[in-house]
Design a protein around this motif. Structure first.
Motif, mmCIF file in Angstrom:
data_model
loop_
_atom_site.group_PDB
_atom_site.id
_atom_site.type_symbol
_atom_site.label_atom_id
_atom_site.label_comp_id
_atom_site.label_asym_id
_atom_site.label_seq_id
_atom_site.Cartn_x
_atom_site.Cartn_y
_atom_site.Cartn_z
ATOM 1 N N ASN A 134 -3.262 4.849 -7.072
ATOM 2 C CA ASN A 134 -4.197 3.871 -7.634
ATOM 3 C C ASN A 134 -4.024 2.566 -6.870
ATOM 4 N N VAL A 135 -4.804 2.409 -5.805
ATOM 5 C CA VAL A 135 -4.763 1.221 -4.963
ATOM 6 C C VAL A 135 -6.191 0.715 -4.805
ATOM 7 N N GLU A 136 -6.455 -0.464 -5.303
ATOM 8 C CA GLU A 136 -7.816 -1.006 -5.279
ATOM 9 C C GLU A 136 -8.338 -1.069 -3.841
ATOM 10 N N GLY A 137 -9.551 -0.539 -3.663
ATOM 11 C CA GLY A 137 -10.187 -0.559 -2.351
ATOM 12 C C GLY A 137 -9.817 0.602 -1.458
ATOM 13 N N VAL A 138 -8.910 1.449 -1.891
ATOM 14 C CA VAL A 138 -8.494 2.607 -1.090
ATOM 15 C C VAL A 138 -8.909 3.885 -1.819
ATOM 16 N N ASP A 139 -9.836 4.593 -1.221
ATOM 17 C CA ASP A 139 -10.335 5.826 -1.832
ATOM 18 C C ASP A 139 -9.727 7.068 -1.203
ATOM 19 N N GLU A 140 -9.335 6.963 0.061
ATOM 20 C CA GLU A 140 -8.765 8.107 0.763
ATOM 21 C C GLU A 140 -7.439 7.711 1.393
ATOM 22 N N ILE A 156 9.983 2.663 2.095
ATOM 23 C CA ILE A 156 8.701 2.022 2.392
ATOM 24 C C ILE A 156 8.216 1.409 1.089
ATOM 25 N N THR A 157 8.009 0.095 1.094
ATOM 26 C CA THR A 157 7.778 -0.616 -0.165
ATOM 27 C C THR A 157 6.454 -1.349 -0.246
ATOM 28 N N ASN A 158 5.676 -1.348 0.844
ATOM 29 C CA ASN A 158 4.409 -2.086 0.837
ATOM 30 C C ASN A 158 3.293 -1.200 1.381
ATOM 31 N N TRP A 159 2.107 -1.351 0.801
ATOM 32 C CA TRP A 159 1.009 -0.474 1.167
ATOM 33 C C TRP A 159 0.495 -0.678 2.585
ATOM 34 N N PRO A 162 3.336 -0.194 8.505
ATOM 35 C CA PRO A 162 2.780 0.509 9.675
ATOM 36 C C PRO A 162 2.810 2.030 9.570
ATOM 37 N N ALA A 163 3.818 2.577 8.917
ATOM 38 C CA ALA A 163 3.902 4.040 8.802
ATOM 39 C C ALA A 163 2.715 4.608 8.025
ATOM 40 N N ILE A 164 2.217 3.850 7.051
ATOM 41 C CA ILE A 164 1.030 4.275 6.292
ATOM 42 C C ILE A 164 -0.230 3.913 7.057
ATOM 43 N N ALA A 165 -0.264 2.687 7.602
ATOM 44 C CA ALA A 165 -1.464 2.212 8.296
ATOM 45 C C ALA A 165 -1.807 3.065 9.504
ATOM 46 N N ASP A 166 -0.799 3.511 10.248
ATOM 47 C CA ASP A 166 -1.057 4.305 11.449
ATOM 48 C C ASP A 166 -1.740 5.630 11.124
ATOM 49 N N ASP A 170 -8.780 3.848 9.089
ATOM 50 C CA ASP A 170 -10.048 3.408 8.504
ATOM 51 C C ASP A 170 -9.891 2.805 7.112
ATOM 52 N N ALA A 171 -8.679 2.817 6.585
ATOM 53 C CA ALA A 171 -8.448 2.296 5.231
ATOM 54 C C ALA A 171 -8.084 0.814 5.276
ATOM 55 N N GLU A 172 -8.545 0.064 4.307
ATOM 56 C CA GLU A 172 -8.180 -1.344 4.174
ATOM 57 C C GLU A 172 -6.991 -1.436 3.222
ATOM 58 N N LEU A 173 -5.817 -1.243 3.787
ATOM 59 C CA LEU A 173 -4.598 -1.214 2.978
ATOM 60 C C LEU A 173 -4.178 -2.638 2.624
ATOM 61 N N PRO A 174 -3.952 -2.926 1.364
ATOM 62 C CA PRO A 174 -3.616 -4.294 0.957
ATOM 63 C C PRO A 174 -2.148 -4.637 1.202
ATOM 64 N N ASP A 175 -1.873 -5.934 1.271
ATOM 65 C CA ASP A 175 -0.491 -6.421 1.304
ATOM 66 C C ASP A 175 -0.008 -6.428 -0.143
ATOM 67 N N LEU A 176 0.431 -5.267 -0.595
ATOM 68 C CA LEU A 176 0.724 -5.047 -2.016
ATOM 69 C C LEU A 176 1.946 -4.156 -2.155
#
Length: 365
Positions: A134-140, A156-159, A162-166, A170-176
């Protein structure tokens, strides 16, 4: 996998899925031979993952066997195994099989089994374990085993790590901050999930498969419903649950080989087909437990649970034996499996597994 022996105890009956309405609904439904002469009460305790399936199984069975009451309390796999071994249940539902040590006659001395009897593990429910988020703005979301292990271990503690972003360009992962949710109870879903992490990412996940969460940190939630509620009502949350309970939450795709695979009943069934039967000295000759191959490749989904109905080879009470044989025979039948497909989206037993399970059920005395 190494499993701990559960202490014999009677599980709490927090919620009974007796489906009494089925006896009032009238009409025909699958679930046994009406007029079979079966009477009495059958008690099961166990996995909350199969709660939706048990509801429909109980309702159908009671409709065609109106003199039988079936109570299934979804208190969790650990509670089910303890209740069965301690004499608080006629059968257990568990998201992992009991070991040879746990089903030995001396371990079942306080159970409802006949003196000297062992018990059998019967696969009746196959389902993917969905990684829900459940991450706002992230559907996939796409994740490999190592990243998933680091998230749930707290490395890994933040959305927007880089391990998730890489893996999700195409996802807009928040600083959360990530809130990783795990089960608070002894859970077969946890045992299957941690087995996958240990096999697929052993350098990160150095704890063996276990129904109890092995690491500090994160947030704990009781049973499947608690897991889903906590992820749903949280912010930046991620958890794991039987796929039938994912609802409107986001569900991650898991990397298998070079591809990311979405969960589905078909992909779950495929990995079961690739997996061998457990061969362990001391298990009942009628045992049908499966050793899942978490590293199988192709169009398979590796985070799968196989839920078992655990029953005595022989019961102290002949009427209980008749009830268990009839009820388990129904849920493992084509009709019973289709009812669970419709209600819970499970992967039905293959014809080979179904035939083997039916033979074991027929041998119950």
């Amino acid at each position: 996998m190494k499993m701990r022996v559960a202490a014999a105890a009677v599980a709490s009956a927090a919620l009974l899925l007796s489906a009494c309405a089925a006896n009032e609904s009238g009409g025909e439904a699958p679930g046994g031979d009406s007029g079979s002469g079966l009477t009495g009460t059958l008690t099961g305790v166990g996995a909350s993952s199969m709660a939706s399936a048990q509801e429909v199984w109980v309702a159908n069975f009671q409709t065609t066997n109106p003199d039988v009451t079936v109570n299934y309390s979804p208190d969790g796999s650990g509670a089910g195994r303890e209740a069965f071994a301690g004499g608080g249940a006629d059968f257990a539902g568990s998201d992992r099989a009991m070991t040879a040590e746990e089903v030995a006659p001396e371990a079942l001395a306080g159970s409802r089994c006949a003196e000297g009897s062992t018990a059998m593990n019967l696969p009746v429910y196959i389902s993917p374990i969905a990684i829900i988020f459940n991450v706002e703005g992230v559907d996939e979301l796409q994740l490999d085993a190592e990243t998933l292990a680091k998230i749930f271990k707290g490395e890994i503690t933040n959305w927007n790590d880089p391990a998730i972003a890489d893996q999700n360009p195409d996802a807009e992962l928040p600083d959360l901050q990530i809130t990783a949710v795990h089960r608070a109870d002894d859970s077969g879903t946890t045992e299957n999930f941690t087995d996958y992490l240990n096999v697929a990412a052993p350098e990160v996940w150095d704890a063996e498969a276990d129904g109890e969460w092995p690491y500090e940190g994160g947030e704990a939630a009781p049973q499947t419903s608690g897991m889903v509620d906590t992820v749903t009502n949280g912010t930046g949350t991620i958890g794991y649950a039987d796929a039938s309970r994912a609802g409107d939450l986001g569900v991650a795709k898991i990397k298998v080989g070079d591809d990311y695979v979405e969960y589905s009943p078909e992909a779950a069934a495929a990995i079961v087909e690739e997996s061998p039967k457990v061969e362990e000295a001391g298990l009942s000759p009628n045992d049908q437990s499966i050793e899942l191959d978490r590293l199988a490749e192709g169009d398979v989904y590796p985070i799968v649970l196989v839920s078992y109905a655990i029953a005595c080879d022989s019961y102290a009470d002949p009427n209980t034996a008749a009830l268990v044989k009839s009820y388990l025979g129904y849920i493992a039948s084509d009709e019973g499996q289709q009812a669970a497909v419709d209600a819970a989206g499970i992967a039905p037993l293959s014809s080979a597994v179904s035939e083997a399970v039916a033979g074991s059920i027929a041998a119950i005395q």
